[in-house]
Design a protein around this motif. Structure first.
Motif, PDB file in Angstrom:
ATOM      1  N   UNK A 314       0.806  -1.226   0.000  1.00 20.19           N
ATOM      2  CA  UNK A 314       0.000   0.000   0.000  1.00 20.19           C
ATOM      3  C   UNK A 314       0.841   1.278   0.000  1.00 20.19           C
ATOM      4  N   UNK A 315       2.036   1.173  -0.571  1.00 18.37           N
ATOM      5  CA  UNK A 315       2.855   2.373  -0.760  1.00 18.37           C
ATOM      6  C   UNK A 315       2.318   3.160  -1.947  1.00 18.37           C
ATOM      7  N   UNK A 316       1.789   2.431  -2.927  1.00 14.97           N
ATOM      8  CA  UNK A 316       1.073   3.056  -4.038  1.00 14.97           C
ATOM      9  C   UNK A 316      -0.346   2.512  -4.060  1.00 14.97           C
ATOM     10  N   UNK A 317      -1.286   3.327  -4.532  1.00 13.85           N
ATOM     11  CA  UNK A 317      -2.694   2.931  -4.548  1.00 13.85           C
ATOM     12  C   UNK A 317      -3.119   2.319  -5.876  1.00 13.85           C
ATOM     13  N   UNK A 318      -2.403   2.665  -6.939  1.00  9.80           N
ATOM     14  CA  UNK A 318      -2.757   2.192  -8.271  1.00  9.80           C
ATOM     15  C   UNK A 318      -1.597   1.410  -8.873  1.00  9.80           C
ATOM     16  N   UNK A 319      -1.926   0.318  -9.567  1.00  9.19           N
ATOM     17  CA  UNK A 319      -0.895  -0.455 -10.252  1.00  9.19           C
ATOM     18  C   UNK A 319      -0.231   0.403 -11.332  1.00  9.19           C
ATOM     19  N   UNK A 320       1.043   0.159 -11.537  1.00  7.42           N
ATOM     20  CA  UNK A 320       1.821   0.918 -12.522  1.00  7.42           C
ATOM     21  C   UNK A 320       2.205  -0.002 -13.665  1.00  7.42           C
ATOM     22  N   UNK A 321       2.024   0.471 -14.893  1.00  5.34           N
ATOM     23  CA  UNK A 321       2.486  -0.257 -16.073  1.00  5.34           C
ATOM     24  C   UNK A 321       3.988  -0.026 -16.195  1.00  5.34           C
ATOM     25  N   UNK A 322       4.775  -1.001 -15.757  1.00  4.68           N
ATOM     26  CA  UNK A 322       6.228  -0.791 -15.702  1.00  4.68           C
ATOM     27  C   UNK A 322       6.844  -0.677 -17.096  1.00  4.68           C
ATOM     28  N   UNK A 323       6.170  -1.211 -18.103  1.00  2.00           N
ATOM     29  CA  UNK A 323       6.692  -1.078 -19.464  1.00  2.00           C
ATOM     30  C   UNK A 323       6.690   0.373 -19.936  1.00  2.00           C
ATOM     31  N   UNK A 324       5.901   1.203 -19.272  1.00  2.00           N
ATOM     32  CA  UNK A 324       5.897   2.637 -19.563  1.00  2.00           C
ATOM     33  C   UNK A 324       6.850   3.404 -18.651  1.00  2.00           C
ATOM     34  N   UNK A 325       7.323   2.734 -17.590  1.00  2.00           N
ATOM     35  CA  UNK A 325       8.140   3.411 -16.576  1.00  2.00           C
ATOM     36  C   UNK A 325       9.620   3.430 -16.914  1.00  2.00           C
ATOM     37  N   UNK A 326      10.049   2.511 -17.784  1.00  2.00           N
ATOM     38  CA  UNK A 326      11.464   2.490 -18.152  1.00  2.00           C
ATOM     39  C   UNK A 326      11.600   2.080 -19.610  1.00  2.00           C
ATOM     40  N   UNK A 327      12.777   2.368 -20.175  1.00  2.00           N
ATOM     41  CA  UNK A 327      13.063   1.955 -21.537  1.00  2.00           C
ATOM     42  C   UNK A 327      14.568   1.769 -21.726  1.00  2.00           C
ATOM     43  N   UNK A 328      14.925   0.806 -22.575  1.00  2.00           N
ATOM     44  CA  UNK A 328      16.329   0.609 -22.969  1.00  2.00           C
ATOM     45  C   UNK A 328      16.573   1.112 -24.392  1.00  2.00           C
ATOM     46  N   UNK A 329      15.562   1.685 -25.014  1.00  2.00           N
ATOM     47  CA  UNK A 329      15.649   1.985 -26.450  1.00  2.00           C
ATOM     48  C   UNK A 329      16.672   3.059 -26.807  1.00  2.00           C
ATOM     49  N   UNK A 330      17.068   3.892 -25.829  1.00  2.70           N
ATOM     50  CA  UNK A 330      17.989   4.976 -26.154  1.00  2.70           C
ATOM     51  C   UNK A 330      19.443   4.623 -25.854  1.00  2.70           C
ATOM     52  N   UNK A 331      19.670   3.441 -25.292  1.00  2.00           N
ATOM     53  CA  UNK A 331      21.045   3.000 -25.045  1.00  2.00           C
ATOM     54  C   UNK A 331      21.738   2.690 -26.359  1.00  2.00           C
ATOM     55  N   UNK A 332      23.065   2.852 -26.413  1.00  5.05           N
ATOM     56  CA  UNK A 332      23.788   2.520 -27.651  1.00  5.05           C
ATOM     57  C   UNK A 332      23.659   1.031 -27.977  1.00  5.05           C
ATOM     58  N   UNK A 333      23.618   0.717 -29.255  1.00  2.42           N
ATOM     59  CA  UNK A 333      23.605  -0.680 -29.673  1.00  2.42           C
ATOM     60  C   UNK A 333      24.955  -1.305 -29.383  1.00  2.42           C
ATOM     61  N   UNK A 334      24.919  -2.517 -28.876  1.00  3.24           N
ATOM     62  CA  UNK A 334      26.179  -3.228 -28.568  1.00  3.24           C
ATOM     63  C   UNK A 334      26.355  -4.434 -29.485  1.00  3.24           C
TER      64      UNK A 334
END
Length: 334
Positions: A314-334
């Motif tokens: 109960x630290x947060x009241x609503x579930x969070x869509x974590x796929x919207x919370x972070x992204x790896x798309x801007x990291x350099x390609x390895x």
């Protein structure tokens, strides 16, 4: 006499031409600087080795290579997440716990890179206190910031060790100096070893550490992280990519050259203790990337586990869509 006048006139022409060329060069340099895109980057705390990669990227010209003029904003009364949400900063240092809570409250923030691959936070106490496991927290005084999350994390660790969090005396110490607090008011507190723990070594204070990540995989969250807003990503994804690439390059330099990277931070912030910065950088540099395939990468599973933990407690009241919370798309390609 005519020869002398001719020589003087010739020298004068050369001088004027040289000045013209010099002024032209100055104009070109000015235009080049003007071509850089201004970017505001907000720190979460007083400059420290969590931030080294940013200072390296600025000093080494990695931001300029990407066409960016980055201004580093020192922390003030308004916290980073609020600055990002209000578009008063473009990027900043945040934390998975804070960003997840922010998204649950409707602030559309996004993590674009993990500064540290694993959580280095833990409960620190002077060795003579005898605190080596969560069970040992019972009957002790804990120096707290005063958040519900603190109690939820400690409850989880202690339950895993068959201990009762109700046996812990929570004392709100806020931002009080750790060393003063454990001498005078409390037995243990939550710290990042990479800074406070290293300072303890320099002071000759032997610490016991109980790391969050050692006792619960739910608590191996990313802290700190580099964050921006959905608005920034939507409005200028190329700028986000440019900033991220330069930042990654800065941290990769700090991984490979901790001594030089530490000196760059010291030069930029002369008030810092040089010995602390150098020792901290030695400890932290191999932990930026740690066991990950590249610096900055984040895993969906770890974001989901921690978001579920926050919801369950109960630290947060609503579930969070974590796929919207972070992204790896801007990291350099390895």
């Amino acid at each position: 006499m005519k020869h002398l006048i001719s020589i003087i006139l010739f020298i004068g022409i050369i001088f004027i031409a040289g000045c013209g060329q010099s002024n032209e060069n100055k104009g070109t340099n000015k235009d080049n600087n003007a071509d850089l895109t201004p970017v505001k980057f907000a720190l979460d705390w007083t400059p420290n080795t969590n931030h080294t990669g940013i200072y390296v990227a600025k000093e080494k010209g990695y931001f300029k290579e990407q066409g960016l003029d980055v201004e580093i904003l020192l922390p003030g009364e308004v916290r980073v997440n609020q600055l990002l949400a209000a578009e008063k900063a473009d990027f900043g240092i945040s934390y998975q716990e804070g960003l997840t809570q922010a998204r649950s409250e409707g602030l559309p923030l996004v993590s674009i890179a993990a500064v540290l691959q694993h959580n280095t936070a833990g409960y620190a106490s002077p060795k003579e206190k005898g605190i080596t496991s969560p069970k040992d927290f019972e009957g002790k005084k804990f120096g707290a910031y005063g958040s519900d999350l603190e109690k939820a994390m400690m409850t989880t660790l202690m339950a895993n060790d068959n201990a009762n969090v109700d046996e812990v005396d929570f004392i709100t110490t806020g931002d009080a100096d750790f060393f003063v607090a454990v001498e005078r008011d409390v037995d243990f507190s939550l710290v990042y070893y990479g800074w406070t723990g290293i300072e303890a070594e320099l002071r000759g204070v032997d610490l016991n550490m109980v790391y969050l990540a050692d006792f619960s995989d739910k608590l191996d969250f990313y802290t700190p992280i580099i964050a921006t807003s959905e608005e920034m990503i939507s409005a200028d994804p190329e700028l986000v990519k440019a900033f991220t690439h330069a930042t990654v390059k800065g941290y990769e330099f700090a991984i490979e050259h901790p001594e030089e990277a530490a000196q760059i931070l010291i030069n930029a912030v002369p008030d810092l203790d040089p010995d602390l910065v150098k020792r901290s950088q030695d400890w932290l540099s191999p932990r930026y990337q740690d066991d990950a395939e590249q610096f900055g990468i984040q895993e969906q599973d770890r974001w989901q586990k921690f978001a579920d933990f926050l919801l369950e407690n109960k630290i947060i009241d609503e579930a969070v869509d974590v796929d919207q919370a972070f992204t790896n798309e801007f990291l350099p390609d390895k």
